[in-house]
Scaffold this motif. Sequence first.
Motif, PDB file in Angstrom:
ATOM      1  N   ALA A  65       0.866  -1.184   0.000  1.00 50.04           N
ATOM      2  CA  ALA A  65       0.000   0.000   0.000  1.00 50.04           C
ATOM      3  C   ALA A  65       0.905   1.238   0.000  1.00 50.04           C
ATOM      4  CB  ALA A  65      -0.882   0.007   1.245  1.00 50.04           C
ATOM      5  N   TRP A  66       0.398   2.359  -0.478  1.00 52.90           N
ATOM      6  CA  TRP A  66       1.192   3.593  -0.451  1.00 52.90           C
ATOM      7  C   TRP A  66       1.537   3.938   0.993  1.00 52.90           C
ATOM      8  CZ3 TRP A  66       3.566   4.920  -4.549  1.00 52.90           C
ATOM      9  CH2 TRP A  66       3.011   4.739  -5.815  1.00 52.90           C
ATOM     10  N   THR A  67       2.812   4.187   1.238  1.00 50.67           N
ATOM     11  CA  THR A  67       3.321   4.493   2.569  1.00 50.67           C
ATOM     12  C   THR A  67       4.109   5.786   2.513  1.00 50.67           C
ATOM     13  OG1 THR A  67       3.566   2.104   2.918  1.00 50.67           O
ATOM     14  CG2 THR A  67       4.676   3.556   4.483  1.00 50.67           C
ATOM     15  N   ASP A  68       3.871   6.699   3.454  1.00 48.45           N
ATOM     16  CA  ASP A  68       4.613   7.963   3.481  1.00 48.45           C
ATOM     17  C   ASP A  68       6.092   7.707   3.753  1.00 48.45           C
ATOM     18  OD1 ASP A  68       2.141   9.156   3.193  1.00 48.45           O
ATOM     19  OD2 ASP A  68       2.059   9.937   5.244  1.00 48.45           O
ATOM     20  N   VAL A  69       6.962   8.393   3.021  1.00 49.22           N
ATOM     21  CA  VAL A  69       8.400   8.356   3.299  1.00 49.22           C
ATOM     22  C   VAL A  69       8.617   9.344   4.448  1.00 49.22           C
ATOM     23  CG1 VAL A  69      10.708   8.824   2.394  1.00 49.22           C
ATOM     24  CG2 VAL A  69       8.973   7.759   0.913  1.00 49.22           C
ATOM     25  N   PRO A  70       9.085   8.882   5.601  1.00 50.11           N
ATOM     26  CA  PRO A  70       9.218   9.758   6.774  1.00 50.11           C
ATOM     27  C   PRO A  70      10.082  10.997   6.494  1.00 50.11           C
ATOM     28  CG  PRO A  70       9.547   7.473   7.395  1.00 50.11           C
ATOM     29  CD  PRO A  70       9.517   7.510   5.895  1.00 50.11           C
ATOM     30  N   GLY A  71       9.535  12.156   6.829  1.00 52.50           N
ATOM     31  CA  GLY A  71      10.255  13.414   6.667  1.00 52.50           C
ATOM     32  C   GLY A  71      10.140  14.044   5.299  1.00 52.50           C
ATOM     33  N   ALA A  72       9.689  13.290   4.301  1.00 51.10           N
ATOM     34  CA  ALA A  72       9.589  13.814   2.931  1.00 51.10           C
ATOM     35  C   ALA A  72       8.215  14.451   2.727  1.00 51.10           C
ATOM     36  CB  ALA A  72       9.848  12.719   1.912  1.00 51.10           C
ATOM     37  N   ALA A  73       7.971  15.518   3.478  1.00 50.67           N
ATOM     38  CA  ALA A  73       6.696  16.231   3.407  1.00 50.67           C
ATOM     39  C   ALA A  73       6.930  17.687   3.767  1.00 50.67           C
ATOM     40  CB  ALA A  73       5.683  15.608   4.361  1.00 50.67           C
ATOM     41  N   THR A  74       6.159  18.550   3.164  1.00 48.38           N
ATOM     42  CA  THR A  74       6.248  19.977   3.456  1.00 48.38           C
ATOM     43  C   THR A  74       4.872  20.607   3.295  1.00 48.38           C
ATOM     44  OG1 THR A  74       7.477  22.002   2.964  1.00 48.38           O
ATOM     45  CG2 THR A  74       6.933  20.580   1.102  1.00 48.38           C
ATOM     46  N   GLN A 157       5.375   9.287  -1.306  1.00 48.56           N
ATOM     47  CA  GLN A 157       4.935   7.983  -0.842  1.00 48.56           C
ATOM     48  C   GLN A 157       5.624   6.906  -1.676  1.00 48.56           C
ATOM     49  OE1 GLN A 157       0.617   8.302  -1.261  1.00 48.56           O
ATOM     50  NE2 GLN A 157       0.461   8.777   0.927  1.00 48.56           N
ATOM     51  N   ALA A 158       5.762   5.721  -1.099  1.00 49.65           N
ATOM     52  CA  ALA A 158       6.411   4.605  -1.780  1.00 49.65           C
ATOM     53  C   ALA A 158       5.565   3.347  -1.640  1.00 49.65           C
ATOM     54  CB  ALA A 158       7.796   4.366  -1.183  1.00 49.65           C
TER      55      ALA A 158
END
Length: 181
Positions: A65-74, A157-158
């Motif tokens: 499932a799509w998972t957020d890459v930690p810290g890669a958000a703004t 997301q990955a």
Amino acid sequence: MLEKNLSQSTRRGWRRIGIVAASVVAALGLGATAAIALTTSHSATRFTQIQVRTGDTAWTGATTAWTDVPGAATTFSVPTGQSRMFDATFSAESHCASSGWCSARVVIVTPSGSVVELRPTVGTDFAFDSPSDLWEGHSMNRTSYYWGAGTYTVKVQAALVAGATSFRLDDWNFGVRAYAS
């Protein structure tokens, strides 16, 4: 006589090369026309803000499932009466294991909480990395439509696709630029 024959032969050769070159140019022109029909474009009048996030700790938390890459958000705030287009670039050292491929995408979370993939919108069809190789650097660039007033989060997301068993991202950079219409 040999010079005359050589000269005629040479001229015929150059004529053939010219015909082949013209055919290639015509074929490329037709291909370019077909490609143009599949593209879209947007433009902006001015750059307003950039935010950059980086990470140097390896992450292997992707699932099917799509998972957020930690810290890669703004997060960006768009003022009332204005709009913004977002242009994002994500690059990382990556490794994908087993079969299938490892996918990445950039999404925007709207003020209402909807998650919208930036363009091109291709879901897991985009292979950020695939097995059968070692560590390497990969990059992707994605762009949004214009968004009106509100607060938006843009993030990476990955996902593991078609039998991939692990996706490791390390030493990454995520930059997002906001442009006014």
